[in-house]
Design a protein around this motif. Sequence first.
Motif: not given
Length: 162
Positions: A11-17, A44
């Motif tokens: 998982w990467r932070p930009e995967d939130r969406g 988060d």
Amino acid sequence: MTDDSVRIRPWRPEDRGLGLDLFDSNVPRFFAAQERQDFLDFVDDLPGPYFVLQDAAGQALGCGGYAAAEGDESVAVLCWGMVRADRHRAGLGTVLLTARLDRIAADPAYRSVAIETTQHSCGFFARHGFVQTRQVPDGFAPGMDLVEMTLDLGRYRRSRKG
């Protein structure tokens, strides 16, 4: 489903969406709408490894992770596992679960795996060796029971060797 048609990546932070899209696709059958913020708070501030399941084209099909249990680091807790609702019953949940269990089983510090799920998903986990230990009616939300389940890792490790 062939193993080479999907892959698991961190998982990467930009995967939130994309995580929100996966979550929303599973409301209201598998998650209550009021759990959305809990999911966001979780991604988060990840307490352990979390992964994205994607197809060969890079499209997100699912996500899920695990963390050590608070107060007992010999127990791994499965966290927020989900597959896009329109892809249920295609073997993707098994791919995601097995990938996580194999990673957990590779760590000798873990002796068991726990999950809190609902009555809608507990059969899936039972098919993979999890045993129900407790059920709380409406434990997540009205109509969504909290079902606690565990898996003995010694048994899982032996099954993967044979």
